[in-house]
Design a protein around this motif. Structure first.
Motif, PDB file in Angstrom:
ATOM      1  N   ARG A   9      -5.679   5.372  37.027  1.00  0.00           N
ATOM      2  CA  ARG A   9      -5.110   4.710  35.846  1.00  0.00           C
ATOM      3  C   ARG A   9      -4.779   3.282  36.240  1.00  0.00           C
ATOM      4  O   ARG A   9      -4.734   2.931  37.424  1.00  0.00           O
ATOM      5  CB  ARG A   9      -3.836   5.422  35.394  1.00  0.00           C
ATOM      6  CG  ARG A   9      -2.733   5.471  36.452  1.00  0.00           C
ATOM      7  CD  ARG A   9      -1.386   5.775  35.822  1.00  0.00           C
ATOM      8  NE  ARG A   9      -0.972   4.654  34.985  1.00  0.00           N
ATOM      9  CZ  ARG A   9       0.068   4.677  34.180  1.00  0.00           C
ATOM     10  NH1 ARG A   9       0.798   5.749  34.113  1.00  0.00           N
ATOM     11  NH2 ARG A   9       0.385   3.639  33.449  1.00  0.00           N
ATOM     12  N   TRP A  10      -4.508   2.465  35.225  1.00  0.00           N
ATOM     13  CA  TRP A  10      -4.019   1.121  35.504  1.00  0.00           C
ATOM     14  C   TRP A  10      -2.577   1.232  36.006  1.00  0.00           C
ATOM     15  O   TRP A  10      -1.886   2.207  35.738  1.00  0.00           O
ATOM     16  CB  TRP A  10      -4.079   0.248  34.253  1.00  0.00           C
ATOM     17  CG  TRP A  10      -5.483   0.038  33.746  1.00  0.00           C
ATOM     18  CD1 TRP A  10      -6.021   0.510  32.578  1.00  0.00           C
ATOM     19  CD2 TRP A  10      -6.530  -0.694  34.391  1.00  0.00           C
ATOM     20  NE1 TRP A  10      -7.329   0.132  32.475  1.00  0.00           N
ATOM     21  CE2 TRP A  10      -7.674  -0.614  33.558  1.00  0.00           C
ATOM     22  CE3 TRP A  10      -6.627  -1.403  35.592  1.00  0.00           C
ATOM     23  CZ2 TRP A  10      -8.882  -1.221  33.875  1.00  0.00           C
ATOM     24  CZ3 TRP A  10      -7.833  -2.010  35.916  1.00  0.00           C
ATOM     25  CH2 TRP A  10      -8.940  -1.916  35.071  1.00  0.00           C
ATOM     26  N   GLU A  11      -2.146   0.224  36.742  1.00  0.00           N
ATOM     27  CA  GLU A  11      -0.781   0.205  37.266  1.00  0.00           C
ATOM     28  C   GLU A  11       0.230   0.411  36.140  1.00  0.00           C
ATOM     29  O   GLU A  11       0.009  -0.007  35.001  1.00  0.00           O
ATOM     30  CB  GLU A  11      -0.512  -1.146  37.928  1.00  0.00           C
ATOM     31  CG  GLU A  11      -1.146  -1.286  39.294  1.00  0.00           C
ATOM     32  CD  GLU A  11      -0.318  -0.643  40.399  1.00  0.00           C
ATOM     33  OE1 GLU A  11       0.735  -1.179  40.763  1.00  0.00           O
ATOM     34  OE2 GLU A  11      -0.756   0.414  40.888  1.00  0.00           O
ATOM     35  N   PRO A  12       1.369   1.002  36.478  1.00  0.00           N
ATOM     36  CA  PRO A  12       1.842   1.464  37.795  1.00  0.00           C
ATOM     37  C   PRO A  12       1.439   2.907  38.048  1.00  0.00           C
ATOM     38  O   PRO A  12       0.964   3.590  37.137  1.00  0.00           O
ATOM     39  CB  PRO A  12       3.363   1.342  37.666  1.00  0.00           C
ATOM     40  CG  PRO A  12       3.615   1.658  36.224  1.00  0.00           C
ATOM     41  CD  PRO A  12       2.451   1.079  35.473  1.00  0.00           C
TER      42      PRO A  12
ATOM     43  N   ASP B 246      -1.001  10.504  31.786  1.00  0.00           N
ATOM     44  CA  ASP B 246      -1.087   9.052  31.961  1.00  0.00           C
ATOM     45  C   ASP B 246      -2.361   8.609  32.667  1.00  0.00           C
ATOM     46  O   ASP B 246      -2.581   7.411  32.832  1.00  0.00           O
ATOM     47  CB  ASP B 246       0.118   8.547  32.754  1.00  0.00           C
ATOM     48  CG  ASP B 246       1.414   8.651  31.960  1.00  0.00           C
ATOM     49  OD1 ASP B 246       2.477   8.858  32.571  1.00  0.00           O
ATOM     50  OD2 ASP B 246       1.356   8.545  30.718  1.00  0.00           O
ATOM     51  N   TYR B 247      -3.185   9.544  33.093  1.00  0.00           N
ATOM     52  CA  TYR B 247      -4.400   9.222  33.839  1.00  0.00           C
ATOM     53  C   TYR B 247      -5.627   9.430  32.957  1.00  0.00           C
ATOM     54  O   TYR B 247      -5.763  10.466  32.301  1.00  0.00           O
ATOM     55  CB  TYR B 247      -4.506  10.080  35.096  1.00  0.00           C
ATOM     56  CG  TYR B 247      -3.508   9.675  36.162  1.00  0.00           C
ATOM     57  CD1 TYR B 247      -2.187  10.106  36.101  1.00  0.00           C
ATOM     58  CD2 TYR B 247      -3.882   8.840  37.208  1.00  0.00           C
ATOM     59  CE1 TYR B 247      -1.260   9.728  37.063  1.00  0.00           C
ATOM     60  CE2 TYR B 247      -2.971   8.459  38.183  1.00  0.00           C
ATOM     61  CZ  TYR B 247      -1.667   8.899  38.107  1.00  0.00           C
ATOM     62  OH  TYR B 247      -0.757   8.508  39.061  1.00  0.00           O
ATOM     63  N   GLY B 248      -6.528   8.453  33.000  1.00  0.00           N
ATOM     64  CA  GLY B 248      -7.695   8.508  32.127  1.00  0.00           C
ATOM     65  C   GLY B 248      -8.981   8.919  32.812  1.00  0.00           C
ATOM     66  O   GLY B 248      -9.937   9.336  32.149  1.00  0.00           O
ATOM     67  N   SER B 249      -9.040   8.792  34.129  1.00  0.00           N
ATOM     68  CA  SER B 249     -10.254   9.138  34.863  1.00  0.00           C
ATOM     69  C   SER B 249      -9.933  10.221  35.881  1.00  0.00           C
ATOM     70  O   SER B 249      -8.931  10.121  36.594  1.00  0.00           O
ATOM     71  CB  SER B 249     -10.809   7.909  35.582  1.00  0.00           C
ATOM     72  OG  SER B 249     -11.185   6.919  34.656  1.00  0.00           O
TER      73      SER B 249
ATOM     74  N   VAL C 123     -14.195   4.250  35.925  1.00  0.00           N
ATOM     75  CA  VAL C 123     -14.439   4.583  37.314  1.00  0.00           C
ATOM     76  C   VAL C 123     -14.863   6.038  37.448  1.00  0.00           C
ATOM     77  O   VAL C 123     -14.384   6.915  36.728  1.00  0.00           O
ATOM     78  CB  VAL C 123     -13.159   4.304  38.150  1.00  0.00           C
ATOM     79  CG1 VAL C 123     -12.019   5.218  37.762  1.00  0.00           C
ATOM     80  CG2 VAL C 123     -13.465   4.391  39.636  1.00  0.00           C
ATOM     81  N   GLN C 124     -15.784   6.305  38.362  1.00  0.00           N
ATOM     82  CA  GLN C 124     -16.221   7.666  38.679  1.00  0.00           C
ATOM     83  C   GLN C 124     -15.541   8.093  39.970  1.00  0.00           C
ATOM     84  O   GLN C 124     -15.507   7.326  40.935  1.00  0.00           O
ATOM     85  CB  GLN C 124     -17.738   7.712  38.852  1.00  0.00           C
ATOM     86  CG  GLN C 124     -18.522   7.203  37.644  1.00  0.00           C
ATOM     87  CD  GLN C 124     -18.388   8.105  36.444  1.00  0.00           C
ATOM     88  OE1 GLN C 124     -18.349   9.320  36.580  1.00  0.00           O
ATOM     89  NE2 GLN C 124     -18.313   7.522  35.248  1.00  0.00           N
ATOM     90  N   LEU C 125     -15.022   9.313  39.995  1.00  0.00           N
ATOM     91  CA  LEU C 125     -14.266   9.805  41.141  1.00  0.00           C
ATOM     92  C   LEU C 125     -14.886  11.087  41.673  1.00  0.00           C
ATOM     93  O   LEU C 125     -15.240  11.984  40.884  1.00  0.00           O
ATOM     94  CB  LEU C 125     -12.812  10.067  40.738  1.00  0.00           C
ATOM     95  CG  LEU C 125     -12.056   8.885  40.127  1.00  0.00           C
ATOM     96  CD1 LEU C 125     -10.686   9.337  39.620  1.00  0.00           C
ATOM     97  CD2 LEU C 125     -11.901   7.762  41.133  1.00  0.00           C
ATOM     98  N   VAL C 126     -15.000  11.177  42.995  1.00  0.00           N
ATOM     99  CA  VAL C 126     -15.564  12.368  43.623  1.00  0.00           C
ATOM    100  C   VAL C 126     -14.675  12.786  44.788  1.00  0.00           C
ATOM    101  O   VAL C 126     -14.510  12.028  45.753  1.00  0.00           O
ATOM    102  CB  VAL C 126     -16.999  12.120  44.130  1.00  0.00           C
ATOM    103  CG1 VAL C 126     -17.533  13.379  44.796  1.00  0.00           C
ATOM    104  CG2 VAL C 126     -17.906  11.702  42.979  1.00  0.00           C
TER     105      VAL C 126
END
Length: 123
Positions: A99-102, A109-112, A2-5
């Motif tokens: 990230r995937w849940e939870p 723990d966050y990849g994007s 996912v791309q986040l802005v």
């Protein structure tokens, strides 16, 4: 991936309010837990808030409880952070992350990640 802005940052006087937005691309947004982090100059990145994929579970850092509200609109692929009663110590670059849940409070723990939006609070 996912791309986040992020958007919505700016210069605000102490006591003021801001709403930050995090727009996500892709079809997986509603499957992802999301978080907000911030990093002040010379300091480590710190957890601010997190929200589950459905928006029913939220977490907050103690330093922002009662002043910050995290929310999301899965139909718009967007997450928000409403910030009230701003303090000079809230000055930082604010990042959104996925990230995937939870939902989680550790940045590891966050990849994007988004590129960040600057919030500056004047006294």
């Amino acid at each position: 991936q996912v791309q986040l802005v992020e958007s919505g940052g700016g210069l605000v006087q102490a006591g003021g309010s801001l709403t930050l937005s995090c727009a996500a691309s892709g079809r997986t947004f509603s499957s992802l837990a999301m978080g907000w982090f911030r990093q002040a100059p010379g300091k480590a990145r710190e957890f601010v808030a997190a929200i589950s994929r459905g928006g029913t579970v939220t977490q907050y850092a103690d330093s922002v409880k009662g002043r910050f509200t995290i929310s999301r609109d899965n139909a718009k692929n967007t997450m928000y952070l409403q910030i009230n009663s701003l303090k000079p110590e809230d000055t930082a670059v604010y990042y959104c992350a996925a990230r995937w849940e939870p939902p989680a409070s550790s940045s590891a723990d966050y990849g994007s990640w988004g590129q960040g939006t600057q919030v500056t609070v004047s006294s």
